[in-house]
Design a protein around this motif. Structure first.
Motif, mmCIF file in Angstrom:
data_model
loop_
_atom_site.group_PDB
_atom_site.id
_atom_site.type_symbol
_atom_site.label_atom_id
_atom_site.label_comp_id
_atom_site.label_asym_id
_atom_site.label_seq_id
_atom_site.Cartn_x
_atom_site.Cartn_y
_atom_site.Cartn_z
ATOM 1 N N ASP A 76 83.074 -38.162 -8.732
ATOM 2 C CA ASP A 76 83.609 -39.512 -8.567
ATOM 3 C C ASP A 76 83.018 -40.264 -7.365
ATOM 4 O O ASP A 76 83.492 -41.331 -7.020
ATOM 5 C CB ASP A 76 85.140 -39.439 -8.436
ATOM 6 N N ASN A 77 81.948 -39.727 -6.766
ATOM 7 C CA ASN A 77 81.255 -40.485 -5.717
ATOM 8 C C ASN A 77 79.919 -41.048 -6.195
ATOM 9 O O ASN A 77 79.213 -41.692 -5.434
ATOM 10 C CB ASN A 77 81.053 -39.644 -4.453
ATOM 11 N N TYR A 78 79.564 -40.809 -7.473
ATOM 12 C CA TYR A 78 78.393 -41.445 -8.081
ATOM 13 C C TYR A 78 78.843 -42.805 -8.623
ATOM 14 O O TYR A 78 79.664 -42.863 -9.547
ATOM 15 C CB TYR A 78 77.875 -40.640 -9.265
ATOM 16 N N TYR A 79 78.302 -43.885 -8.113
ATOM 17 C CA TYR A 79 78.727 -45.179 -8.627
ATOM 18 C C TYR A 79 78.133 -45.422 -10.001
ATOM 19 O O TYR A 79 76.914 -45.324 -10.219
ATOM 20 C CB TYR A 79 78.326 -46.335 -7.703
ATOM 21 N N THR A 80 78.992 -45.739 -10.958
ATOM 22 C CA THR A 80 78.557 -46.102 -12.308
ATOM 23 C C THR A 80 79.004 -47.531 -12.582
ATOM 24 O O THR A 80 80.175 -47.870 -12.422
ATOM 25 C CB THR A 80 79.151 -45.144 -13.360
ATOM 26 N N ASP A 81 78.061 -48.342 -12.988
ATOM 27 C CA ASP A 81 78.328 -49.772 -13.158
ATOM 28 C C ASP A 81 78.814 -50.029 -14.576
ATOM 29 O O ASP A 81 78.089 -50.525 -15.429
ATOM 30 C CB ASP A 81 77.045 -50.570 -12.867
ATOM 31 N N ASP A 82 80.062 -49.647 -14.820
ATOM 32 C CA ASP A 82 80.621 -49.759 -16.166
ATOM 33 C C ASP A 82 82.120 -49.989 -16.055
ATOM 34 O O ASP A 82 82.593 -50.513 -15.049
ATOM 35 C CB ASP A 82 80.285 -48.515 -16.998
ATOM 36 N N LYS A 83 82.858 -49.588 -17.074
ATOM 37 C CA LYS A 83 84.271 -49.944 -17.158
ATOM 38 C C LYS A 83 85.218 -48.929 -16.521
ATOM 39 O O LYS A 83 86.421 -49.099 -16.603
ATOM 40 C CB LYS A 83 84.667 -50.146 -18.628
ATOM 41 N N HIS A 84 84.675 -47.866 -15.928
ATOM 42 C CA HIS A 84 85.611 -46.971 -15.247
ATOM 43 C C HIS A 84 85.271 -46.849 -13.769
ATOM 44 O O HIS A 84 84.198 -47.205 -13.319
ATOM 45 C CB HIS A 84 85.742 -45.620 -15.949
ATOM 46 N N ASN A 85 86.261 -46.378 -13.004
ATOM 47 C CA ASN A 85 86.225 -46.442 -11.553
ATOM 48 C C ASN A 85 85.289 -45.432 -10.929
ATOM 49 O O ASN A 85 85.110 -44.326 -11.426
ATOM 50 C CB ASN A 85 87.621 -46.173 -10.987
ATOM 51 N N THR A 86 84.744 -45.802 -9.789
ATOM 52 C CA THR A 86 84.179 -44.869 -8.828
ATOM 53 C C THR A 86 85.013 -45.038 -7.564
ATOM 54 O O THR A 86 85.094 -46.139 -7.021
ATOM 55 C CB THR A 86 82.707 -45.188 -8.533
ATOM 56 N N SER A 87 85.641 -43.962 -7.083
ATOM 57 C CA SER A 87 86.568 -44.123 -5.954
ATOM 58 C C SER A 87 86.388 -43.091 -4.861
ATOM 59 O O SER A 87 87.082 -43.141 -3.855
ATOM 60 C CB SER A 87 88.011 -44.058 -6.453
ATOM 61 N N GLU A 88 85.482 -42.109 -5.036
ATOM 62 C CA GLU A 88 85.318 -40.988 -4.114
ATOM 63 C C GLU A 88 86.623 -40.218 -3.938
ATOM 64 O O GLU A 88 86.879 -39.623 -2.902
ATOM 65 C CB GLU A 88 84.785 -41.466 -2.760
ATOM 66 N N GLY A 89 87.447 -40.250 -4.979
ATOM 67 C CA GLY A 89 88.717 -39.544 -4.932
ATOM 68 C C GLY A 89 89.744 -40.182 -4.029
ATOM 69 O O GLY A 89 90.805 -39.605 -3.778
ATOM 70 N N THR A 90 89.479 -41.393 -3.538
ATOM 71 C CA THR A 90 90.360 -42.045 -2.578
ATOM 72 C C THR A 90 91.126 -43.187 -3.220
ATOM 73 O O THR A 90 90.796 -43.646 -4.317
ATOM 74 C CB THR A 90 89.556 -42.627 -1.398
ATOM 75 N N LEU A 91 92.109 -43.674 -2.494
ATOM 76 C CA LEU A 91 92.768 -44.916 -2.869
ATOM 77 C C LEU A 91 92.116 -46.107 -2.179
ATOM 78 O O LEU A 91 92.121 -47.215 -2.705
ATOM 79 C CB LEU A 91 94.251 -44.867 -2.498
ATOM 80 N N VAL A 92 91.540 -45.875 -1.015
ATOM 81 C CA VAL A 92 90.995 -46.987 -0.237
ATOM 82 C C VAL A 92 89.766 -47.605 -0.907
ATOM 83 O O VAL A 92 89.485 -48.787 -0.714
ATOM 84 C CB VAL A 92 90.674 -46.548 1.205
ATOM 85 N N LEU A 130 89.292 -47.332 -4.381
ATOM 86 C CA LEU A 130 89.588 -47.497 -5.805
ATOM 87 C C LEU A 130 89.587 -48.970 -6.201
ATOM 88 O O LEU A 130 90.232 -49.796 -5.563
ATOM 89 C CB LEU A 130 90.950 -46.881 -6.118
ATOM 90 N N GLY A 131 88.835 -49.287 -7.263
ATOM 91 C CA GLY A 131 88.773 -50.649 -7.757
ATOM 92 C C GLY A 131 87.641 -51.468 -7.194
ATOM 93 O O GLY A 131 87.418 -52.598 -7.618
ATOM 94 N N GLY A 132 86.893 -50.898 -6.242
ATOM 95 C CA GLY A 132 85.762 -51.616 -5.663
ATOM 96 C C GLY A 132 84.496 -51.447 -6.484
ATOM 97 O O GLY A 132 84.431 -50.660 -7.428
ATOM 98 N N LYS A 133 83.467 -52.204 -6.102
ATOM 99 C CA LYS A 133 82.193 -52.198 -6.826
ATOM 100 C C LYS A 133 81.037 -52.065 -5.843
ATOM 101 O O LYS A 133 81.045 -52.677 -4.780
ATOM 102 C CB LYS A 133 82.023 -53.495 -7.630
#
Length: 595
Positions: free
Chosen positions: A114-130, A132-135
């Motif tokens: 979850d730390n690989y940014y994927t430019d699509d419809k699901h989240n990349t968050s690095e397992g964090t809340l801080v 989550l939802g960013g791009k």
């Protein structure tokens, strides 16, 4: 796409996941996939089935989604699935029918940490809340290469929050405040041993065929050892880190996690190479094998004449894992098997690792001078790395995190939204009890200042680690002759969560490691061996590790011990915030009603 929605997608392709025949042991037998047993199948085997029409990429996606639906509520290994996975698979199937097969990965589902940014419809968050939802500004280079090769991104795997960079004490590796605790499928009371644990568990439990993780210090090789998979932690710069949340520019590296070294090598051939966005990748030019890493796959006959070193002190003498009940005997049997296969084993009694390696587990020696402590290096580089990554990370305007641009601001947001007072009593055990983010706070204190003190610590440890590994590869015989070794063997296991010594020195040095499984310990969890290589020596590691794989042929399936009795606070959301399936559909976690 929330995980509870998977059943709808699965039901849309009839006769695949719902087959009555099943295979495997334990409480969660895996159904046949369109009549085919894909359990424990390698990439090459899956390609053969797609080539002869027994399976399609859409079949594979559907069956893996069904497997995630079946097991993920116990394992927490998948954080979110890609809602476009089936449509991507359909495109790959159409290309195959038209005679176009892009690579050996064509149509193969994969997951990324979850730390690989994927430019699509699901989240990349690095397992964090801080986060989550960013791009991020662009998709990770590795993901772009995998897509171009025809791979089908199935989703993101759970990871230790912030890649184990949030806290250093009183925390659980594999725990994320977004998704909960990833569990070891062999024994659910035992650790998963690293921040790439979701990727490892996903492959080992047949939620996917191949997965990708990252390592700063042990997060590929340690969970591979703890769950019986193969991987190579490469020299930083062999594979681009662009688009992956940065822990340390000088230590981070992505890598494949798979059930065979051949699968690891296939993936490496796709993802290595220079990248204008990662200047360290230009150091690797000229170090790729002429015919690719897959060409280095060898069988056990290649062990004849292979020269392997065992540094008795400290790795084979005092560390907790090898001295766990019954473990030393299994390692000694493996060494005997290597010798019987023709390998030449050299006992490095005058070990160059003595005095710089912790004789009881990971990290440096306990009496290291403060000015040479590598924790200072990691803390500083973490502050630098997050600052640079956040320059290209944005939140929607109006979001309270809009404008967060530094590790200090991330830590402040956590303090404002997470319970750090101990109000939950024993349920706060997974984070440091004082702040909940001791590693973050240490990084903030450095202010990311790469001054003389930083370079002194970095230079001393990197130089000493490289010298030790290089010297170990040049064994000096009694007659004074020098024997160039093909690899250095290091035990790789936890022995009931005892410290693992495998990753530290190569992390400090920026040198590669291969991980090979060997057996089960007294806690019914796997253990194995790490093979140390020299800088950009991955091709030789592929040869050594694949030859050992063919000799040992270890593939004991997960036992699922304690799956229905293991207790812990793992399912609880972080205080004040709730990450529900429904909120993930909207790409965000929501404030709890009581907050």
């Amino acid at each position: 796409m929330r995980l509870s929605s998977i059943a709808v997608a699965v039901a849309s392709v009839s006769g695949i996941a719902g087959a009555s025949d099943s295979c495997g042991n334990g409480p969660f037998p895996m159904s046949l996939c369109n009549g085919v047993k894909i359990e424990d199948a390698t990439i090459n085997t899956l390609q053969q089935w797609m080539a002869n029409g027994a399976l399609t990429s859409q079949d594979l996606v559907t069956c893996y989604l069904a497997r995630i639906e079946q097991t993920n509520k116990y394992l927490h290994s998948i954080s979110e699935v890609n809602p476009d996975a089936l449509s991507i698979a359909a495109t790959m199937d159409q290309e195959r029918v038209a005679g176009q097969v892009r690579s050996p990965l064509h149509g193969i589902p994969f997951v990324t940490k979850d730390n690989y940014y994927t430019d699509d419809k699901h989240n990349t968050s690095e397992g964090t809340l801080v986060l989550l939802g960013g791009k991020f500004i662009s998709e990770a280079t590795v993901v772009k290469k995998l897509r171009a090769a025809g791979g089908v991104l199935l989703g993101h795997s759970t990871m230790s929050e912030a890649a184990d960079h949030r806290a250093l004490s009183n925390y659980a590796s594999g725990y994320s405040s977004r998704t909960g605790q990833t569990r070891n499928t062999y024994n659910l009371t035992q650790p998963t041993a690293g921040s790439s644990s979701g990727s490892v568990v996903a492959v080992r439990t047949n939620q996917v065929a191949v997965a990708f993780g990252t390592e700063t210090h042990g997060s590929l090789v340690h969970p591979s050892g703890q769950l019986g998979l193969y991987t190579i932690k490469s020299t930083p710069g062999l594979i681009s880190r662009y688009g992956i949340v940065t822990g340390s520019f000088w230590h981070d590296t992505p890598g494949a996690l798979a059930r065979s070294m051949a699968d690891v090598a296939l993936a490496m051939d796709i993802i290595v190479g220079p990248d204008a966005h990662d200047n360290l990748t230009f150091d690797a030019i000229g170090h790729y094998p002429e015919n690719g890493y897959y060409s280095q796959i060898a069988d056990k006959d290649s062990l004849r004449g292979m020269k392997l070193g065992i540094p008795w002190d400290p790795y084979w003498s005092t560390i907790g894992h090898i001295n766990s009940p019954g473990i030393r005997e299994q390692y000694e049997k493996s060494i005997q098997q290597l010798e019987a296969a023709g390998a030449e084993i050299y006992n490095i009694t005058d070990s160059p690792f003595v005095g710089i390696s912790n004789k009881y587990g990971g990290g440096q020696v306990s009496d290291v001078a403060p000015e040479f402590n590598h924790v200072v290096v990691f803390s500083t580089l973490m502050a630098v790395g997050y600052g640079e990554y956040l320059e290209n990370w944005t939140f929607p305007e109006g979001d309270e995190r809009y404008g967060v641009s530094s590790l200090a601001e991330m830590a402040a947001w956590n303090r404002a939204h997470n319970d750090t007072t101990g109000a939950l009593g024993n349920n706060t055990w997974w984070w440091d009890n004082s702040t909940g983010q001791s590693f973050y706070d240490a990084g903030v204190k450095t202010n990311g200042t790469m001054d003389t003190a930083f370079w002194t610590a970095f230079g001393n440890v990197r130089t000493s680690a490289r010298r030790a590994i290089d010297i170990a590869h040049a064994y000096v015989a009694d007659n004074g002759s020098v024997v160039a070794l093909d690899g250095i063997l290091i035990p790789n296991g936890r022995g009931g969560n005892r410290g693992n010594a495998c990753a530290s020195l190569p992390s400090f040095a920026g040198y590669p490691i291969a991980a090979v499984p060997l057996g089960l310990d007294g806690f019914s969890t796997p253990f194995g061996v790490c093979v140390y290589g020299r800088q950009f020596g991955e091709a030789k590691l592929v040869k050594v590790a694949s030859a050992m794989e063919d000799l040992f042929r270890w593939n004991e399936r997960p036992q699922w011990y304690n799956y229905d009795t293991a207790k812990g606070p793992w399912d609880m959301p972080w205080p004040g915030y709730t990450c529900s399936d429904e909120s993930q559909d909207r790409f965000a976690c929501e404030p709890a009603a009581s907050s």
